[in-house]
Design a protein around this motif. Structure first.
Motif, mmCIF file in Angstrom:
data_model
loop_
_atom_site.group_PDB
_atom_site.id
_atom_site.type_symbol
_atom_site.label_atom_id
_atom_site.label_comp_id
_atom_site.label_asym_id
_atom_site.label_seq_id
_atom_site.Cartn_x
_atom_site.Cartn_y
_atom_site.Cartn_z
ATOM 1 N N LEU B 5 -25.264 42.858 -26.453
ATOM 2 C CA LEU B 5 -26.206 41.878 -26.988
ATOM 3 C C LEU B 5 -27.010 41.288 -25.842
ATOM 4 O O LEU B 5 -26.452 40.902 -24.814
ATOM 5 C CB LEU B 5 -25.443 40.763 -27.712
ATOM 6 N N THR B 6 -28.299 41.251 -26.002
ATOM 7 C CA THR B 6 -29.153 40.623 -25.006
ATOM 8 C C THR B 6 -30.107 39.663 -25.683
ATOM 9 O O THR B 6 -30.782 40.028 -26.651
ATOM 10 C CB THR B 6 -29.977 41.687 -24.258
ATOM 11 N N LEU B 7 -30.133 38.434 -25.200
ATOM 12 C CA LEU B 7 -31.125 37.472 -25.666
ATOM 13 C C LEU B 7 -32.029 37.169 -24.489
ATOM 14 O O LEU B 7 -31.528 36.920 -23.387
ATOM 15 C CB LEU B 7 -30.465 36.161 -26.123
ATOM 16 N N SER B 8 -33.331 37.235 -24.696
ATOM 17 C CA SER B 8 -34.183 36.849 -23.583
ATOM 18 C C SER B 8 -35.228 35.844 -24.045
ATOM 19 O O SER B 8 -36.010 36.121 -24.949
ATOM 20 C CB SER B 8 -34.804 38.079 -22.927
ATOM 21 N N VAL B 20 -32.654 25.899 -30.466
ATOM 22 C CA VAL B 20 -32.282 26.739 -29.329
ATOM 23 C C VAL B 20 -33.519 26.843 -28.438
ATOM 24 O O VAL B 20 -34.610 27.158 -28.913
ATOM 25 C CB VAL B 20 -31.847 28.150 -29.783
ATOM 26 N N ASP B 21 -33.334 26.539 -27.148
ATOM 27 C CA ASP B 21 -34.492 26.416 -26.271
ATOM 28 C C ASP B 21 -34.436 27.424 -25.121
ATOM 29 O O ASP B 21 -33.569 27.329 -24.258
ATOM 30 C CB ASP B 21 -34.535 24.976 -25.724
ATOM 31 N N ASP B 22 -35.294 28.405 -25.164
ATOM 32 C CA ASP B 22 -35.463 29.354 -24.071
ATOM 33 C C ASP B 22 -34.127 29.915 -23.568
ATOM 34 O O ASP B 22 -33.786 29.789 -22.404
ATOM 35 C CB ASP B 22 -36.220 28.671 -22.927
ATOM 36 N N LEU B 23 -33.400 30.509 -24.458
ATOM 37 C CA LEU B 23 -32.052 30.964 -24.134
ATOM 38 C C LEU B 23 -32.052 32.443 -23.747
ATOM 39 O O LEU B 23 -32.597 33.287 -24.451
ATOM 40 C CB LEU B 23 -31.148 30.751 -25.357
ATOM 41 N N SER B 24 -31.443 32.714 -22.598
ATOM 42 C CA SER B 24 -31.281 34.110 -22.197
ATOM 43 C C SER B 24 -29.800 34.381 -21.980
ATOM 44 O O SER B 24 -29.079 33.534 -21.440
ATOM 45 C CB SER B 24 -32.044 34.388 -20.899
ATOM 46 N N LEU B 25 -29.353 35.538 -22.390
ATOM 47 C CA LEU B 25 -27.931 35.810 -22.365
ATOM 48 C C LEU B 25 -27.713 37.321 -22.384
ATOM 49 O O LEU B 25 -28.406 38.043 -23.100
ATOM 50 C CB LEU B 25 -27.303 35.188 -23.632
ATOM 51 N N ASN B 26 -26.764 37.823 -21.571
ATOM 52 C CA ASN B 26 -26.430 39.241 -21.593
ATOM 53 C C ASN B 26 -24.939 39.382 -21.852
ATOM 54 O O ASN B 26 -24.134 38.885 -21.074
ATOM 55 C CB ASN B 26 -26.771 39.891 -20.248
ATOM 56 N N ILE B 27 -24.596 40.045 -22.890
ATOM 57 C CA ILE B 27 -23.182 40.189 -23.219
ATOM 58 C C ILE B 27 -22.773 41.645 -23.045
ATOM 59 O O ILE B 27 -23.234 42.528 -23.780
ATOM 60 C CB ILE B 27 -22.899 39.684 -24.644
ATOM 61 N N PRO B 28 -21.916 41.939 -22.036
ATOM 62 C CA PRO B 28 -21.531 43.325 -21.763
ATOM 63 C C PRO B 28 -20.689 43.901 -22.893
ATOM 64 O O PRO B 28 -19.893 43.192 -23.501
ATOM 65 C CB PRO B 28 -20.681 43.216 -20.490
ATOM 66 N N THR B 29 -20.876 45.170 -23.134
ATOM 67 C CA THR B 29 -20.099 45.855 -24.159
ATOM 68 C C THR B 29 -18.622 45.819 -23.775
ATOM 69 O O THR B 29 -18.266 46.026 -22.617
ATOM 70 C CB THR B 29 -20.571 47.306 -24.295
ATOM 71 N N GLY B 30 -17.783 45.558 -24.766
ATOM 72 C CA GLY B 30 -16.347 45.586 -24.531
ATOM 73 C C GLY B 30 -15.781 44.314 -23.949
ATOM 74 O O GLY B 30 -14.617 44.276 -23.555
ATOM 75 N N SER B 31 -16.566 43.275 -23.899
ATOM 76 C CA SER B 31 -16.052 42.022 -23.350
ATOM 77 C C SER B 31 -15.728 41.027 -24.469
ATOM 78 O O SER B 31 -16.106 41.226 -25.616
ATOM 79 C CB SER B 31 -17.093 41.404 -22.416
ATOM 80 N N ILE B 32 -14.983 40.001 -24.066
ATOM 81 C CA ILE B 32 -14.744 38.890 -24.997
ATOM 82 C C ILE B 32 -15.517 37.701 -24.456
ATOM 83 O O ILE B 32 -15.298 37.258 -23.329
ATOM 84 C CB ILE B 32 -13.248 38.553 -25.104
ATOM 85 N N TYR B 33 -16.451 37.236 -25.228
ATOM 86 C CA TYR B 33 -17.371 36.218 -24.770
ATOM 87 C C TYR B 33 -17.117 34.933 -25.541
ATOM 88 O O TYR B 33 -17.183 34.917 -26.757
ATOM 89 C CB TYR B 33 -18.806 36.682 -25.026
ATOM 90 N N GLY B 34 -16.796 33.869 -24.841
ATOM 91 C CA GLY B 34 -16.532 32.597 -25.531
ATOM 92 C C GLY B 34 -17.770 31.727 -25.569
ATOM 93 O O GLY B 34 -18.407 31.506 -24.548
#
Lengths: 518, 305
Positions: B5-8, B20-34
């Motif tokens: 998942l990538t939010l830019s 939600v204000d100007d949020l960027s986020l990279n979630i690697p495959t196979g990880s647990i993201y809290g």
């Protein structure tokens, strides 16, 4: 299967398990069965009214004459039915049934002895009557003015002997009125009549005494006979010829006629046509119930999903539009199933109708494609129109209680076609009917209501276009509200707020940026 | 690294309110993201945008390599914070229904539903109606509905709330086994301990903006170390230390306490003061707890957790 249809299928299957659905399916056949047998049962279950007569006229002439006249009327009625019987067997059966119900002191039996006639065989085998008997019979029948049998049937509901029976008390002592009052109090009799010494002169000292003041059928029935007899006597005293007397007694009536639908010629109105004119009322009423039930189902259902916190789970798999469309289709299918089951049970039901009801041509009306087609089509149109409103209302409310205040205007609107129903049926192409027809929320009900008219073809075309346009607008608005409302929690929005949603461009409020298609 | 998942630069506004204000986020495959953050910070809005329930006003969201999140909806699993079931549906039916909504065919969904229910100890409930379920069982059924189609990315909003310890463990095992299978799990929670226990990455949003993002170790290393004490006795002493200016933040939980010495204060001095007043079972200097990081990030405001 598309997601919309998956949602629709679930709604349909779930609704089939609810009580509302089965009540809806069963209510109509029960209604029909009741209509066929219930009325007869009710009429049959009415007790025979026993009455006594205290007759002070000379030689009790009036009460005797009333008995004789009632008997004649009954015989006339019996003859009427017996001559209409299919065959000898049925005739005999009918007569024996009646005869066995009569006690020895019954007026008919007394009449048998009095007139020296074998009434039983006379009724059973009209062709075998002797000339003298035939004369007697025709005399009786002539004495019955045209339409009197029907009138009598209206007053007495069939044969008078089914409903009223005179009781004789031999020894009433010095104060007969007091004695009869005691009998009345002991519920030995339902009522007693007091006839004055000179009925021909006036009815001043006459009386009808009963503790039941609401059921006046017996009084009216007896009085109608007494009136005829007294009138006969008065006419006779004037020494008028039979012709003059009959002329005086004659009524002035108007024959009910209309124009034949195909040839355009003037003709008498048939009984079944009269009923046909009223049939739309039944259809509108059923249509109303069906639309209301289905739309209500949709509302409850939407709110249930909302209050059960299911919406978000569902929206992670389907779009709000798929969800809304699925619900509307699924519940529409449920409603349509109920409506079709009604149509089928009506078609089956008329096969079992017999006698007078069957003659009225109910089969023709119920299986008339105009009515049937209209019914199904207007159910769909009406359901969809109200579905758009209720699904939108349901989407913004967290509980039924919250929905109630928003529902109120819808209820008020829904009641109008019910109130207008009778007026519209009386004047299906009148100004009021036309005016109401073009208010979209009433259109399906009004067009059904006017089917007896029926409205000209151009009106069918115009209303169909009107319905389609209204549906498009209603669902456009419902979709906008649904998308925002369905994820909302807390207080339901005010109407002004909802209107703001409708005006707001897509994306301004919590809405989707783009439409998705399946 | 591949990203599930990538939010830019994603922004979402409701009227004049920016959720939600100007949020960027990279979630690697196979990880647990809290996902952590106070109520109303924008967690659910972010999740809803990933699930294409909402659409962003600005920015890009790429889910499973697809910039149209709508297109991969069937490969995602979502257990919302507010979870519900159709009361009159049977367990087997409802789990299968959720599977069918995700594009499984009817027979496959039915088989899988029965299999899952049996595996999770609800075998004898398959033909029972949902209204007969306890809250914990209901939550289990909802989880199964979320997982029936073997989603590649699973988003769980507050999955642990209302669960008893046994079911909590079951939930944790489920999350961990999904990671083992190479799936990506995003879950939001208010309980910092749980996040610390299982998350590879922590993301925190506050007032619509990202305030923390990184591996647990990264997040912690950016914060000063603190003293942790396990103790018995009257905790009033910590506040006395605070008023004496020896420590500046105290998180007293009754039996354990976390505090942060002011600059130049010797931890030994604090220990000395403490042993006079309370009985100490453990005393160590370590990375701050996620709780402390959370509270600091929101600026010490009272958090409605």
């Amino acid at each position: 299967m598309s997601k919309t249809m998956l949602v629709a299928q679930r709604e349909f299957m779930e609704n089939m398990r609810t009580k509302t659905f089965w009540l809806g399916i069963l209510s109509f056949p029960i209604l029909i069965v009741f209509a066929i047998f219930g009325q007869k049962l009710l009429a049959d279950s009415k007790d025979v009214r026993k009455y006594a007569v205290l007759d002070r006229s000379e030689g009790q002439w009036l009460s005797r004459a009333v008995s004789a006249r009632a008997t004649q009327a009954d015989i006339g009625k019996l003859l009427e039915e017996v001559t209409e019987a299919k065959d000898e067997d049925e005739r005999t059966k009918l007569v024996q049934k009646w005869w066995s119900a009569l006690t020895e002191d019954h007026p008919l039996r007394i009449a048998e002895r009095q007139f020296g006639l074998d009434i039983l065989s006379m009724i059973a085998n009209p062709p075998e009557l002797s000339d003298q008997q035939k004369q007697q019979m025709s005399k009786w029948r002539d004495q019955l003015a045209p339409g009197q049998i029907e009138e009598l049937a209206k007053v007495a509901g069939g044969l008078s002997l089914d409903d009223y029976r005179q009781v004789q008390f031999d020894d009433l002592g010095d104060d007969p009125e007091k004695a009869l009052s005691e009998k009345l109090n002991d519920e030995k009799i339902f009522a007693y009549f007091v006839i004055g010494p000179d009925p021909e002169e006036s009815d001043e000292t006459s009386a009808y005494v009963s503790n039941n003041i609401t059921d006046n059928e017996l009084r009216k029935w007896y009085a109608s006979h007494a009136t005829e007899i007294v009138r006969d006597r008065r006419i006779k005293n004037l020494n008028l010829s039979a012709e003059d007397a009959a002329s005086i007694r004659g009524r002035y009536e108007f024959a009910q006629q209309n124009l034949d639908g195909e040839t355009g010629e003037v003709k008498d109105v048939e009984d079944k046509e009269k009923l046909g004119g009223l049939a739309p009322i039944a259809f509108v009423y059923l249509l109303w119930i069906a639309v209301f039930t289905a739309a209500q189902m949709l509302l409850t259902n939407t709110i249930e999903e909302k209050s059960n916190r299911l919406i978000e789970v569902l929206l992670s798999s389907v779009s709000p539009m798929q969800l809304m469309a699925g619900k509307v289709i699924g519940i529409g299918a449920t409603g349509l199933t109920i409506v079709l089951s009604w149509v089928i049970s009506a078609l089956i039901g008329v096969q079992f109708m017999s006698g007078k009801i069957a003659e009225l041509g109910l089969t023709a009306i119920i299986s008339d494609p105009l009515y049937l087609g209209s019914f199904v089509a207007y159910f769909l149109a009406g359901y969809l129109l109200y579905a758009a409103f209720l699904v939108a209302i349901g989407s913004v409310c967290d509980s039924l209680k919250e929905a109630q205040s928003l529902m109120q205007p819808v209820f008020i609107i829904l009641i109008v076609p019910l109130i207008a129903m009778v007026f519209v049926v009386q004047d299906p192409n009148g100004t009021v009917a036309r005016f109401l027809t073009y208010i979209p929320l009433f259109t399906p009900f009004l067009m059904m209501n006017r089917a007896g008219g029926p409205p000209p073809t151009w009106e069918y075309v115009a209303t169909t276009i009107l319905i389609i346009v209204s549906l498009a607008i209603a669902f456009w608005a419902a979709a906008k509200v649904f998308r925002v409302g369905i994820l909302m929690t807390g207080k339901p929005p005010k109407v002004s707020e909802i209107l703001r949603w409708l005006r707001a461009p897509v994306g301004q409020v919590a809405e989707r940026k783009q439409e998705t298609t399946d | 690294m591949e990203h599930a998942l990538t939010l830019s630069h994603v922004t979402k506004r409701f009227g004049s309110f920016t959720a939600v204000d100007d949020l960027s986020l990279n979630i690697p495959t196979g990880s647990i993201y809290g996902f952590i953050g106070p109520n109303g910070a924008g967690k659910t809005t972010t999740i809803r945008m990933v699930m294409s329930i909402f659409y962003p006003d600005a920015g890009e969201i790429t889910v499973l390599g697809n910039s149209q999140p709508e297109a991969v909806k069937d490969r995602l699993g979502y257990l919302p914070e507010e979870k519900g079931l159709y009361k009159t549906m049977r367990l087997g039916e409802i789990v299968a229904y959720f599977g069918k909504l995700k594009g499984m065919n009817s027979g496959e969904a039915k088989r899988k539903a029965i299999d899952l229910l049996e595996r999770y100890g609800l075998g004898e409930w398959i033909d029972k109606k949902c209204q007969a379920l306890s809250k914990g069982m209901g939550q289990k059924v909802q989880l199964l509905g979320t997982l029936i189609h073997d989603p590649e990315l699973v988003i769980l909003d507050e999955p642990f709330s209302g669960l008893d310890p046994v079911n909590m463990e079951l939930m944790r095992d489920t999350i961990l086994s999904m990671k083992k299978e190479g799936r990506t799990v995003i879950f939001s929670t208010h309980v910092m301990k749980q996040a610390e226990e299982i998350c590879d990455y922590i993301f925190m949003i506050h007032k619509s903006k990202k305030v923390l993002d990184g591996t647990l170790a990264e997040v912690k290393s950016t914060h000063e170390r603190g003293i942790q004490v396990d103790y018995d006795g009257d905790g009033a002493v910590f506040h006395e230390l605070q008023s004496q200016g020896l420590v500046d933040r105290v998180n007293d939980a009754g039996k354990t306490c976390e505090m942060f010495p002011t600059d130049g204060t010797d931890p030994q001095q604090i220990l000395k003061k403490l042993v006079e007043r309370i009985s100490i079972r453990r005393f160590d200097l370590r990375d701050p707890s996620l709780h402390e990081i959370f509270v600091r990030a929101v600026g010490g405001e009272v958090v409605d957790a």
